[in-house]
Scaffold this active site. Structure first.
Site, PDB file in Angstrom:
ATOM      1  N   GLY A   2      -8.955  -7.327  -6.699  1.00 26.20           N
ATOM      2  CA  GLY A   2      -8.191  -8.523  -7.505  1.00 26.20           C
ATOM      3  C   GLY A   2      -8.421  -8.051  -9.175  1.00 26.20           C
ATOM      4  O   GLY A   2      -8.280  -8.910  -9.959  1.00 26.20           O
ATOM      5  N   ASN A  11      -6.195  -6.276 -10.567  1.00 25.27           N
ATOM      6  CA  ASN A  11      -4.882  -6.231 -11.172  1.00 25.27           C
ATOM      7  C   ASN A  11      -4.497  -7.624 -11.662  1.00 25.27           C
ATOM      8  O   ASN A  11      -4.044  -8.380 -12.441  1.00 25.27           O
ATOM      9  CB  ASN A  11      -3.781  -5.779 -10.365  1.00 25.27           C
ATOM     10  CG  ASN A  11      -3.686  -4.165 -10.619  1.00 25.27           C
ATOM     11  OD1 ASN A  11      -3.398  -3.711 -12.015  1.00 25.27           O
ATOM     12  ND2 ASN A  11      -4.239  -3.480  -9.779  1.00 25.27           N
ATOM     13  N   ARG A  67       4.298 -10.654  12.646  1.00 29.90           N
ATOM     14  CA  ARG A  67       4.505 -10.762  11.351  1.00 29.90           C
ATOM     15  C   ARG A  67       5.537 -11.833  10.656  1.00 29.90           C
ATOM     16  O   ARG A  67       5.374 -12.196   9.794  1.00 29.90           O
ATOM     17  CB  ARG A  67       5.072  -9.394  10.792  1.00 29.90           C
ATOM     18  CG  ARG A  67       4.094  -8.170  10.889  1.00 29.90           C
ATOM     19  CD  ARG A  67       4.378  -6.913  10.342  1.00 29.90           C
ATOM     20  NE  ARG A  67       3.505  -5.830  10.708  1.00 29.90           N
ATOM     21  CZ  ARG A  67       2.425  -5.377  10.026  1.00 29.90           C
ATOM     22  NH1 ARG A  67       2.241  -6.072   8.770  1.00 29.90           N
ATOM     23  NH2 ARG A  67       1.473  -4.800  10.335  1.00 29.90           N
ATOM     24  N   LEU A 102       5.290  -6.161   4.667  1.00 28.92           N
ATOM     25  CA  LEU A 102       6.455  -7.229   4.940  1.00 28.92           C
ATOM     26  C   LEU A 102       7.369  -7.046   5.516  1.00 28.92           C
ATOM     27  O   LEU A 102       7.990  -5.999   5.637  1.00 28.92           O
ATOM     28  CB  LEU A 102       6.592  -7.843   3.500  1.00 28.92           C
ATOM     29  CG  LEU A 102       5.255  -8.111   2.475  1.00 28.92           C
ATOM     30  CD1 LEU A 102       5.631  -8.129   1.143  1.00 28.92           C
ATOM     31  CD2 LEU A 102       4.642  -9.404   3.090  1.00 28.92           C
ATOM     32  N   ASN A 132       5.706  -4.866  -6.822  1.00 31.73           N
ATOM     33  CA  ASN A 132       4.178  -4.342  -6.256  1.00 31.73           C
ATOM     34  C   ASN A 132       3.778  -3.278  -7.457  1.00 31.73           C
ATOM     35  O   ASN A 132       4.502  -2.589  -8.184  1.00 31.73           O
ATOM     36  CB  ASN A 132       4.552  -3.547  -5.279  1.00 31.73           C
ATOM     37  CG  ASN A 132       3.576  -2.836  -4.695  1.00 31.73           C
ATOM     38  OD1 ASN A 132       2.487  -3.605  -4.309  1.00 31.73           O
ATOM     39  ND2 ASN A 132       3.621  -1.571  -3.956  1.00 31.73           N
ATOM     40  N   HIS A 134       1.582   0.328  -7.577  1.00 34.74           N
ATOM     41  CA  HIS A 134       1.086   1.351  -6.599  1.00 34.74           C
ATOM     42  C   HIS A 134       0.333   2.446  -7.632  1.00 34.74           C
ATOM     43  O   HIS A 134       1.093   2.680  -8.563  1.00 34.74           O
ATOM     44  CB  HIS A 134       2.303   2.001  -5.712  1.00 34.74           C
ATOM     45  CG  HIS A 134       1.835   2.994  -4.789  1.00 34.74           C
ATOM     46  ND1 HIS A 134       1.183   2.694  -3.828  1.00 34.74           N
ATOM     47  CD2 HIS A 134       2.011   4.325  -5.140  1.00 34.74           C
ATOM     48  CE1 HIS A 134       1.089   3.739  -3.230  1.00 34.74           C
ATOM     49  NE2 HIS A 134       1.407   4.755  -3.960  1.00 34.74           N
ATOM     50  N   ASP A 180       6.302   1.172  -0.698  1.00 32.57           N
ATOM     51  CA  ASP A 180       5.914   1.666  -2.037  1.00 32.57           C
ATOM     52  C   ASP A 180       7.156   2.139  -2.402  1.00 32.57           C
ATOM     53  O   ASP A 180       7.281   3.192  -2.792  1.00 32.57           O
ATOM     54  CB  ASP A 180       4.704   2.617  -2.115  1.00 32.57           C
ATOM     55  CG  ASP A 180       3.632   2.007  -1.478  1.00 32.57           C
ATOM     56  OD1 ASP A 180       3.135   0.703  -1.915  1.00 32.57           O
ATOM     57  OD2 ASP A 180       2.725   2.592  -0.699  1.00 32.57           O
ATOM     58  N   GLU A 234      -3.098   0.820 -14.922  1.00 33.00           N
ATOM     59  CA  GLU A 234      -2.473  -0.210 -13.897  1.00 33.00           C
ATOM     60  C   GLU A 234      -2.612  -1.449 -14.783  1.00 33.00           C
ATOM     61  O   GLU A 234      -1.564  -2.583 -14.772  1.00 33.00           O
ATOM     62  CB  GLU A 234      -3.280  -0.379 -12.597  1.00 33.00           C
ATOM     63  CG  GLU A 234      -2.868   0.779 -11.833  1.00 33.00           C
ATOM     64  CD  GLU A 234      -3.464   0.530 -10.249  1.00 33.00           C
ATOM     65  OE1 GLU A 234      -3.275  -0.565  -9.708  1.00 33.00           O
ATOM     66  OE2 GLU A 234      -4.104   1.492  -9.743  1.00 33.00           O
TER      67      GLU A 234
HETATM   68  C1  GAR Z   1      -4.651  -0.858  -6.846  1.00 35.30           C
HETATM   69  O1  GAR Z   1      -5.080   0.203  -7.373  1.00 35.30           O
HETATM   70  C2  GAR Z   1      -3.233  -0.989  -6.453  1.00 35.30           C
HETATM   71  O2  GAR Z   1      -2.176  -0.319  -7.268  1.00 35.30           O
HETATM   72  C3  GAR Z   1      -3.327  -0.428  -5.144  1.00 35.30           C
HETATM   73  O3  GAR Z   1      -4.387  -1.050  -4.644  1.00 35.30           O
HETATM   74  C4  GAR Z   1      -5.489  -1.553  -5.515  1.00 35.30           C
HETATM   75  C5  GAR Z   1      -5.564  -2.906  -5.659  1.00 35.30           C
HETATM   76  O4  GAR Z   1      -6.882  -3.037  -6.632  1.00 35.30           O
HETATM   77  N1  GAR Z   1      -2.212  -0.837  -4.289  1.00 35.30           N
HETATM   78  C6  GAR Z   1      -1.518  -0.178  -3.350  1.00 35.30           C
HETATM   79  O5  GAR Z   1      -2.251   0.938  -2.932  1.00 35.30           O
HETATM   80  C7  GAR Z   1      -0.414  -0.434  -2.657  1.00 35.30           C
HETATM   81  N2  GAR Z   1       0.262   0.457  -1.732  1.00 35.30           N
HETATM   82  P1  GAR Z   1      -7.080  -4.508  -7.135  1.00 35.30           P
HETATM   83  O6  GAR Z   1      -7.175  -5.484  -6.021  1.00 35.30           O
HETATM   84  O7  GAR Z   1      -8.371  -4.338  -7.901  1.00 35.30           O
HETATM   85  O8  GAR Z   1      -6.059  -4.974  -8.060  1.00 35.30           O
END
Ligand code: GAR
Length: 220
Positions: A14, A16, A67, A95, A109, A111, A147, A176
């Site tokens: 978490g 982000n 799902r 999803l 999203n 990525h 993605d 990010e």
């Molecule tokens: C982040 O690096 C995000 O970009 C990636 O997961 C991580 C989550 O970190 N997402 C993906 O790879 C989606 N395909 P966080 O929980 O610390 O935000």
């Protein structure tokens, strides 16, 4: 100022989410978090949300037969929160196409690569193995392919000759945390529209600062 209500969907750390929590704490930020939703009961991001006094909800995918049933419960929770934008932030569940369609151009999203390069997992290992001089991160509207979808904001992050995946991931993660709030702000300000350009979808950003508002280049 009426703030855009957002739901943030997480599966883990978490960080982000934290960047969005911090952005929303700024008095001039045009969005507010209405719900933090996790598919994992043990996601550390839930503690971040509680710490910030935000409503949380766990919808454990393991409790659902398929799902479609899981996504229906997600939809009910998100809609019930009043959120108008869904932000996937390390949400590691695919999803269903109907859920994605229902939230079309209202779900984004983040990525950790310069899409369309390296969708999926192990992005940093793959960027290093390919000898990329730059990698980075992307915020994009969600489509049913993993993605993929119209790009809203990107950051280019240089690779270093002695990088391993962990070092590169850490450098990209800092970017990010900058670009996710940038993208949410642009959407909340009503400046992002998806258009068909030469038969392909593109997120077009309007306003005085565009296109500079849609890229971030750390020189680390
Ligand atoms: C982040 O690096 C995000 O970009 C990636 O997961 C991580 C989550 O970190 N997402 C993906 O790879 C989606 N395909 P966080 O929980 O610390 O935000």
């Amino acid at each position: 100022m009426e703030r855009l209500k957002i739901a943030v969907l997480i599966s883990g750390r978490g960080s982000n989410l934290q960047a969005l929590i911090d952005a929303c704490a700024q008095p001039d930020f045009p969005a507010a978090i209405a719900l933090v939703l996790s598919n994992r009961p043990d996601a550390f991001g839930l503690a971040r949300a509680r710490q910030a006094g935000l409503p949380t909800r766990v919808i454990d995918h393991k409790a659902f037969a398929d799902r479609i049933a899981f996504d229906a419960e997600l939809d009910t929770a998100i809609t019930g929160s009043g959120a108008r934008l869904v932000c996937l932030a390390g949400f590691m569940r695919l999803l269903t196409a109907s859920f994605v369609e229902r939230w079309r151009d209202r779900m984004i999203n983040i990525h950790p690569s310069l899409l369309p390069a390296f969708p999926g997992l192990h992005t940093h290992e793959r960027a290093i193995a390919a000898g990329c001089r730059f990698s980075g991160c992307t915020v994009h509207f969600v489509r049913s392919e993993m993605d993929a979808g119209p790009i809203i904001v990107q950051a280019a992050v240089p690779t270093h000759p002695d990088d391993d995946a962990e070092r590169l991931a850490a450098r990209i993660l800092q970017a990010e945390h900058r670009i996710y709030p940038m993208a949410v702000r642009l959407i909340a300000e009503g400046r992002v529209h998806v258009e068909l350009v030469d038969g392909a979808e593109r997120a077009v950003v309007s306003g005085a600062a565009a296109p500079r508002a849609t890229l971030f280049n750390p020189d680390a």
